[in-house]
Design a protein around this motif. Structure first.
Motif, PDB file in Angstrom:
ATOM      1  N   VAL A  22       0.843  -1.195   0.000  1.00 42.98           N
ATOM      2  CA  VAL A  22       0.000   0.000   0.000  1.00 42.98           C
ATOM      3  C   VAL A  22       0.883   1.251   0.000  1.00 42.98           C
ATOM      4  O   VAL A  22       0.647   2.209  -0.752  1.00 42.98           O
ATOM      5  N   GLY A  23       1.906   1.259   0.848  1.00 44.32           N
ATOM      6  CA  GLY A  23       2.824   2.400   0.881  1.00 44.32           C
ATOM      7  C   GLY A  23       3.493   2.633  -0.452  1.00 44.32           C
ATOM      8  O   GLY A  23       3.671   3.781  -0.889  1.00 44.32           O
TER       9      GLY A  23
ATOM     10  N   ARG B 158       2.761   6.128  -3.010  1.00 43.13           N
ATOM     11  CA  ARG B 158       3.913   7.007  -2.768  1.00 43.13           C
ATOM     12  C   ARG B 158       3.924   8.256  -3.643  1.00 43.13           C
ATOM     13  O   ARG B 158       4.556   9.259  -3.298  1.00 43.13           O
ATOM     14  N   GLN B 159       3.219   8.220  -4.784  1.00 42.24           N
ATOM     15  CA  GLN B 159       3.178   9.390  -5.662  1.00 42.24           C
ATOM     16  C   GLN B 159       2.095  10.391  -5.245  1.00 42.24           C
ATOM     17  O   GLN B 159       2.020  11.497  -5.808  1.00 42.24           O
ATOM     18  N   CYS B 160       1.248   9.990  -4.305  1.00 42.89           N
ATOM     19  CA  CYS B 160       0.160  10.869  -3.871  1.00 42.89           C
ATOM     20  C   CYS B 160       0.665  11.875  -2.833  1.00 42.89           C
ATOM     21  O   CYS B 160       1.545  11.569  -2.020  1.00 42.89           O
ATOM     22  N   ARG B 161       0.065  13.068  -2.845  1.00 42.23           N
ATOM     23  CA  ARG B 161       0.348  14.011  -1.769  1.00 42.23           C
ATOM     24  C   ARG B 161      -0.214  13.451  -0.470  1.00 42.23           C
ATOM     25  O   ARG B 161      -1.234  12.769  -0.472  1.00 42.23           O
TER      26      ARG B 161
ATOM     27  N   ALA C 202      -4.824   5.245  -6.652  1.00 44.37           N
ATOM     28  CA  ALA C 202      -3.513   4.598  -6.715  1.00 44.37           C
ATOM     29  C   ALA C 202      -3.600   3.122  -6.340  1.00 44.37           C
ATOM     30  O   ALA C 202      -2.955   2.267  -6.971  1.00 44.37           O
ATOM     31  N   ILE C 203      -4.390   2.807  -5.323  1.00 43.09           N
ATOM     32  CA  ILE C 203      -4.576   1.406  -4.930  1.00 43.09           C
ATOM     33  C   ILE C 203      -5.285   0.636  -6.040  1.00 43.09           C
ATOM     34  O   ILE C 203      -4.902  -0.487  -6.389  1.00 43.09           O
TER      35      ILE C 203
END
Length: 218
Positions: free
Chosen positions: A87-88, A92-95, A105-106
């Motif tokens: 998940v991390g 990682r590209q999200c604010r 993203a998920i």
């Protein structure tokens, strides 16, 4: 026609791939009227507990029973350090605190790393999320277990939704937005078994599908 010895070898070879499945037990269950549900779990320990190879009697019957079993697998999956790590990596590209970005993203991570694959004929397999990622494939049950596990690990509240024309034909996940304790503004659907894997696609909008059961992951 394959003789008994060759058939036995086939089961043993495939059992090496699905090393959590007891194919002798599967063979015994195939005479039942309904398809047996067999759990496929990683050959490892999670939270210092041995994961079960199957339910106690090897069978789960009905819509409610199957959704409850999927719910249990999501409860285990959301606590997995491996799932938490993925998940991390996915977000990682999200604010930071951009929850809608995290949801997308998920979704995109699962879409990129898996594909739909039917269960073995006459057998209902429920794969733990790590197994689905290892195989890069699963059916709607498996992809829903994976999505629910990743979403819950990221802090979202989810529910399983079963749909069908008359019975249980399909299942997908809904995530509440925003995360608790904020008041829910909407739900975002995760159906990773459709060909184009559209973000927030809701199968209940298809005329042939009727919502028949919802199970929340509390």
């Amino acid at each position: 026609m394959m003789d008994g010895k060759k058939s036995q070898n086939l089961y043993k070879n495939f059992g090496k791939l699905l090393n959590a499945v007891d194919f002798d037990k599967v063979a015994d269950l195939l005479g039942e009227k309904d398809h047996p549900v067999i759990d496929v779990t990683p050959d490892q320990k999670v939270l210092q507990q041995d994961l079960p190879v199957a339910t106690e009697d090897g069978q789960v019957w009905g819509v409610t029973g199957r959704l409850e079993r999927m719910k249990e697998m999501i409860e285990i999956g959301r606590l997995s350090p491996h799932i938490r790590q993925l998940v991390g990596r996915a977000v990682r590209q999200c604010r930071e605190r951009d929850q809608m970005c995290e949801l997308r993203a998920i979704h995109d991570y699962i879409a990129e790393h898996t594909r739909f694959l039917d269960d073995i004929r006459d057998i209902e397999l429920f794969q733990e999320p790590e197994v689905t990622l290892h195989f890069n494939a699963g059916d709607c049950d498996d992809l829903s277990i994976l999505a629910g596990s990743m979403l819950e690990s990221a802090g979202f509240k989810t529910s399983l939704v079963a749909v069908g024309q008359s019975g249980y034909d399909h299942v997908f996940v809904r995530a509440d937005y925003p995360k608790p304790p904020e008041r829910k503004k909407k739900t975002v659907s995760f159906d990773l078994s459709i060909p184009d894997k559209t973000f927030d696609f809701d199968p209940t909008q298809i005329e042939k599908f009727n919502k028949i059961k919802i199970v929340e992951i509390d």
